[in-house]
Design an enzyme around this catalytic site. Sequence first.
Site, short mmCIF file in Angstrom:
data_model
loop_
_atom_site.label_atom_id
_atom_site.label_comp_id
_atom_site.label_asym_id
_atom_site.label_seq_id
_atom_site.Cartn_x
_atom_site.Cartn_y
_atom_site.Cartn_z
N THR A 239 41.35 37.55 95.46
CA THR A 239 40.64 37.20 94.15
C THR A 239 39.36 36.61 94.53
O THR A 239 38.24 36.73 93.93
CB THR A 239 41.60 35.98 93.51
OG1 THR A 239 42.54 36.53 92.98
CG2 THR A 239 40.87 35.47 92.30
N ASP B 261 39.75 44.04 104.90
CA ASP B 261 41.09 43.57 104.17
C ASP B 261 41.97 44.49 104.86
O ASP B 261 41.85 45.67 105.18
CB ASP B 261 41.04 43.69 102.49
CG ASP B 261 42.08 42.85 101.78
OD1 ASP B 261 43.19 43.08 102.22
OD2 ASP B 261 41.65 42.25 101.07
N ALA C 279 37.80 34.61 104.01
CA ALA C 279 38.57 34.34 102.84
C ALA C 279 40.16 34.86 103.29
O ALA C 279 41.00 34.36 102.43
CB ALA C 279 38.29 35.01 101.74
N LYS D 29 48.70 32.68 101.49
CA LYS D 29 48.31 31.39 100.92
C LYS D 29 49.59 30.84 100.06
O LYS D 29 49.57 29.79 99.57
CB LYS D 29 47.19 31.88 99.86
CG LYS D 29 45.82 32.17 100.40
CD LYS D 29 45.08 32.58 99.17
CE LYS D 29 43.78 32.91 99.97
NZ LYS D 29 43.86 34.14 100.48
N LYS E 1 45.23 21.87 99.73
CA LYS E 1 46.42 21.81 100.43
C LYS E 1 46.40 21.37 102.06
O LYS E 1 47.34 21.14 102.46
CB LYS E 1 47.36 23.03 100.05
CG LYS E 1 47.91 23.32 98.51
CD LYS E 1 48.62 24.67 98.53
CE LYS E 1 49.20 24.58 97.01
NZ LYS E 1 48.27 24.50 96.03
N ARG F 219 59.67 22.94 94.74
CA ARG F 219 60.11 23.70 95.98
C ARG F 219 59.98 23.22 97.20
O ARG F 219 59.07 22.11 97.19
CB ARG F 219 59.29 24.78 95.79
CG ARG F 219 59.36 25.63 94.39
CD ARG F 219 58.22 26.78 94.05
NE ARG F 219 57.03 26.22 93.97
CZ ARG F 219 55.81 26.91 93.79
NH1 ARG F 219 55.91 28.19 93.81
NH2 ARG F 219 54.69 26.34 93.89
#
Length: 380
Positions: free
Chosen positions: A51, A72, A122, A126, A168, A298
């Site tokens: 994204t 990628d 990137a 995740k 995070k 979670r």
Amino acid sequence: MKGKDSSNRKYDKLNLLPDNLLGRKPVSLMKEGIQQFLKDKVILVTGGGGTIGSEICRQAARGGAKQLIVLDNYENNAYELQQELAGTYHKLNLVVEIASIQDKASINNIFNKYKPQLVFHAAAHKHVPLMEDCPEQAIKNNIFGTYIVINAAKKYKTEKFVLISTDKAVNPTNVMGASKRFCEMMMQSMKNCEGTKFAAVRFGNVLGSNGSVIPLFQSQIARGGPVTITDKRIIRYFMTVTEAACLVLKAGEMASSADIYVLDMGKPVRILKLAEDLIKLNGLTPYKDIDIIETGLRPGEKLYEELLTRKGELTPTVNHKIFIEKQEEIAFSQINYSLQQLKKAINTGSSEKIRLALKEAVPTYKEPSEVNKLADEYLL
């Protein structure tokens, strides 16, 4: 949902939603400086099919990159982006490389072949719950993969290297966040590196991104509900895909000394309100047409996320919406020692030993219970 047909709703397409759900006006960061920064540069984007990575690629193509290398390990996303960019920017010198950032030989070959001037990193695992179950994969990919790309950038004299991090990583309570915090620490150890300039960019959840709550909620609404949230008290910082990509590029333009850049994203949004707003945007009534239920936190999940490791430690930049978090310098010897300990832990095959090694490497890594018990005070 009670007898309603979801097939003809006005708001079914996700791209109509983000700005309405943001809770603030989107921040405009795309200025002439970024265009000049990208123009005529050889640019490599790892995780380029994701994204954030794909939006950075679009901006690089729009900004007149001399050559764009999309890296990628997931061929479908990379292929779709290749078709999109090739069909839109006919003169773009576009290359797609399918490789894992964990493959040292492939990464070095790619850097040697193209000699990228700008690298936007990137690529990362995740998903918090998945990485809680597979901590060795988070460390292999996020930490050791990043280490391989950093060293390739140094070796082949990349001008600027920008790490995409996450909120995070701040006082992390999960393996994914701790792995990204260690990546930030690797950036800090590059403060006095000659040649390549390093920077990290930290931001919150990206509306509509892969794995975000928006596609999940939307699919639940389309099925007639219920919409599930883990805890009604949860708050999160949100930004649009365009904001995230432009922040990364702007940080790259300004990068000079292994800084961590953060965006002023206003007040955090309650996930409960986000769910209610999304139901309303679909033309339905929360708790009447679509119910909202709690499922419980979670593993590794915090009630709230933060953007700063130390409160008030911010330096303004030339852009009034972007700040630099002050960081203590970290010796590379400390990073190297932690990498050795993490490798030993992975070789044992023990998830418990891997977590212990990660906690030793990242001093701010805490159990969720230690952080969440302070949540009510924080949320007041």
